[in-house]
Motif scaffolding. Structure first.
Motif, short mmCIF file in Angstrom:
data_model
loop_
_atom_site.label_atom_id
_atom_site.label_comp_id
_atom_site.label_asym_id
_atom_site.label_seq_id
_atom_site.Cartn_x
_atom_site.Cartn_y
_atom_site.Cartn_z
N HIS A 88 45.05 33.04 49.01
CA HIS A 88 44.27 32.13 48.17
C HIS A 88 43.01 31.72 48.93
O HIS A 88 41.93 31.66 48.36
CB HIS A 88 45.10 30.91 47.80
N LYS A 115 38.60 41.68 45.23
CA LYS A 115 39.65 40.68 45.04
C LYS A 115 39.40 39.89 43.76
O LYS A 115 40.31 39.69 42.94
CB LYS A 115 39.70 39.73 46.24
N LEU A 119 41.85 39.83 40.32
CA LEU A 119 42.37 38.59 39.76
C LEU A 119 41.83 38.36 38.35
O LEU A 119 42.58 37.97 37.45
CB LEU A 119 42.03 37.41 40.66
N CYS A 124 46.13 41.80 39.77
CA CYS A 124 46.88 41.04 40.76
C CYS A 124 47.04 39.64 40.19
O CYS A 124 46.09 39.07 39.66
CB CYS A 124 46.12 40.94 42.09
N THR A 125 48.23 39.11 40.29
CA THR A 125 48.47 37.79 39.71
C THR A 125 49.00 36.77 40.70
O THR A 125 49.09 35.60 40.38
CB THR A 125 49.47 37.89 38.53
N THR A 127 48.81 34.79 44.30
CA THR A 127 48.07 34.40 45.49
C THR A 127 48.94 33.46 46.32
O THR A 127 49.97 32.98 45.84
CB THR A 127 46.74 33.69 45.14
#
Length: 151
Positions: A88, A115, A119, A124-125, A127
């Motif tokens: 994150h 990145k 997102l 990608c879900t 973090t």
């Protein structure tokens, strides 16, 4: 005009995006790219016009394919975006070190735009938010030797 636009859209969705996905997977599988260079195969900036559709289809299509490199994942260091964890806070190197010791499929990037795109498109879900990490570590078990193992 409308028929041609629909035709172009179907070519991008049905031919161009799947072909490019296969190319990326093959490049990784045959080691034509390394963990240092594979990011160059991905869109490097926001896309617009017909390229945006190609980018969206590409990002959807790679979700479950091992196309992201993780220095910590075991046994295979190439992980699907859907199973990866992204930092994150990219500056949290101590957290990255801790997660790598536990072989979490943590993926870091040379290119922050990649990145952001992963997102943005939902490729990608996960973090490294506190809630996510609490859930991850609460599913872990301590073995008699004192190490942490997954269930």
């Amino acid at each position: 005009g409308k028929a041609r636009a629909e035709w172009n859209e179907s070519i991008v969705q049905g031919l161009a995006a799947p072909s490019y996905i296969r190319l990326v997977v093959a490049a990784i599988r045959t080691k034509s790219v390394s963990e240092e260079t594979y990011e160059l195969l991905f869109p490097q900036r926001p896309l617009s016009g017909p390229w945006q559709l190609l980018g969206e289809e590409f990002m959807k299509g790679i979700s479950n394919l091992p196309v992201l490199y993780s220095k910590c994942a075991k046994p295979n260091q190439w992980v699907p975006p859907s199973k990866s964890i992204l930092l994150h806070d990219d500056n949290d190197l101590k957290l990255a070190e801790i997660l790598s010791m536990d072989h979490v499929p943590l993926v870091t990037f040379h290119n922050n735009a990649l990145k952001e795109n992963l997102l943005k498109y939902g490729t990608c879900t996960t973090t490294s938010l506190p809630k996510t990490l609490r859930a991850y570590f609460s599913r872990r078990q301590v073995t008699p030797e004192g190490s942490i193992e997954s269930e």
